[in-house]
Write a protein that holds these residues in place. Structure first.
Motif: not given
Length: 420
Positions: A334-363
């Motif tokens: 048992k433990g907290g889920l906020i840190f894993p949520a931030i990490f997993a969301s950030s990695v998935m964010g890279y996956v989603v924004t990879w093909p987009l022609d925009g500001h990757i950091g902002f998206l």
């Protein structure tokens, strides 16, 4: 005369509470830093130094996972279901105005240390809230102040701990705004908010001071600015689909915990459950170390090396991290889920924004704000945390996104403010 007497009494109460708050908050910062240091040293030994001395055996993560499973099983069967989750700790506090400490504090510390040291894909926030809540309850119950003031101090201590964990000094105020407090409100709002800010900054100061004296790894939290302009229509056009995808990922993250819980409901033996968790940690740890631990410190490494990984590898990490976190919390790890949520969301964010022609950091920031707001269920808390994760000029968009994807929570907050 009565008015003057009441004003003098309030000033005296304010001075006393500020004094106690400063002392207790300093203790909170020191305790948090020392506990995280102990976890860091044991984790470094178990996962870095020991395997190097053994010439990196291929099955090492699995062996460590099994050992950890046996230890967690022992704790679960002999000591109890420790550590309590943040939800359990906060539910107890909201019901009773305190967190029990008798014959419980040392069990919480031991269980949390084992779980975090042996690679659980979870954060320390749940255990630290339980530890600090219990310690502050013990301290304030031995102070010569009235009951309402004692409960206020416990509340301030928990808020200060949340600020320390995420290096976000306004988390205490956010907690007070967003959640119904069990403490009978005998203090005016301005004094509560002042005490909360004082507690947070004092706890942060002592935490940072002790942390600098110890060789602890760098944190993801810190004020920074982006080097690129984000003010163009293309970024805003991409923002809406990115927000929708972020919400979809949150449904995946939260849904996994429900599915895993249902899948394991037939397993009643705590030893077996703990070993399932340990074996899962070991097997995924053999694939990549990014599956292990909370993800706070790994996010820095991932950010600097993300372009060296394939799109499929990042997708595997983004989908697998929530799965392992769900397995852990449902098998006694048992433990907290906020840190894993931030990490997993950030990695998935890279996956989603990879093909987009925009500001990757902002998206990427927009994606994480949308995802974490739905996972955490608290737009203000999420925004206050992400303020110190992403560049400062992104904060208005973080706040806007967090409220946009949490309409029900926004209505509850507005209703609460109207009633008050």
């Amino acid at each position: 005369m009565a008015s003057i007497s009441g004003g003098n009494r309030m000033k005296k109460v304010s001075v006393v509470l500020i004094g106690y708050t400063l002392v207790l908050s300093a203790v909170i910062g020191v305790v948090a830093a020392l506990f995280l240091a102990i976890v860091h040293f044991s984790t470094d030994f178990i996962w870095e130094k020991l395997p190097r001395s053994l010439h990196e055996p291929s099955l090492y993560p699995l062996i460590i996972g099994i050992i950890g499973g046996l230890l967690v099983g022992l704790i679960q069967t002999k000591l109890g279901a420790f550590p309590y989750t943040m939800h359990e700790n906060m539910a107890e506090f909201r019901k009773t105005g305190r967190i029990e400490y008798k014959n419980r504090l040392w069990k919480t510390i031991l269980a949390a240390w084992v779980i975090l040291s042996f690679g659980a894909s979870l954060g320390p926030e749940a255990a630290l809230v339980g530890m600090v809540g219990a310690m502050i309850t013990w301290l304030v119950e031995h102070l010569r102040i009235n009951l309402a003031s004692k409960e206020e101090l416990v509340n301030l201590g928990i808020g200060a701990m949340m600020s320390v964990i995420f290096l976000a000094p306004f988390n205490g105020v956010v907690q007070d705004i967003e959640h119904k407090n069990p403490v009978e409100r005998k203090l005016p709002s301005w004094l509560r908010y002042l005490l909360s800010i004082v507690a947070s900054f004092c706890a942060l100061a002592s935490f940072v001071l002790v942390k600098h004296l110890l060789p602890l790894p760098e944190s993801i939290f810190g004020i920074r600015l982006s080097d690129h302009s984000i003010w163009n229509w293309q970024n805003l056009i991409f923002a809406l689909p990115v927000i929708i995808l972020g919400v979809c990922f949150a449904f995946y993250f939260n849904g996994l915990e429900t599915l895993v819980k249902r899948g394991l409901r037939f397993v009643q033996n705590k030893w077996v459950l703990a070993l399932i968790g340990g074996i899962s940690i070991g097997l995924l740890g053999m694939v990549s170390s990014y599956f292990l631990f909370s993800g706070e410190h790994q996010l820095i490494e991932m950010s600097s090396e993300v372009t060296t990984y394939s799109w499929l590898f990042l997708l595997l990490i983004a989908l697998g991290k929530p799965l392992l976190a769900a397995i852990c919390v449902n098998t006694g790890w048992k433990g907290g889920l906020i840190f894993p949520a931030i990490f997993a969301s950030s990695v998935m964010g890279y996956v989603v924004t990879w093909p987009l022609d925009g500001h990757i950091g902002f998206l990427l920031t927009i994606f994480v704000a949308a995802s974490c707001s739905r996972i955490v269920g608290s737009p203000l808390l999420t925004s206050s945390i992400l303020l110190f994760v992403f560049p400062l000029q992104f904060f208005p968009f973080i706040l806007l996104t967090s409220f946009l994807v949490s309409p029900k929570r926004v209505r509850e907050l507005l209703h609460k403010e109207t009633k008050s």
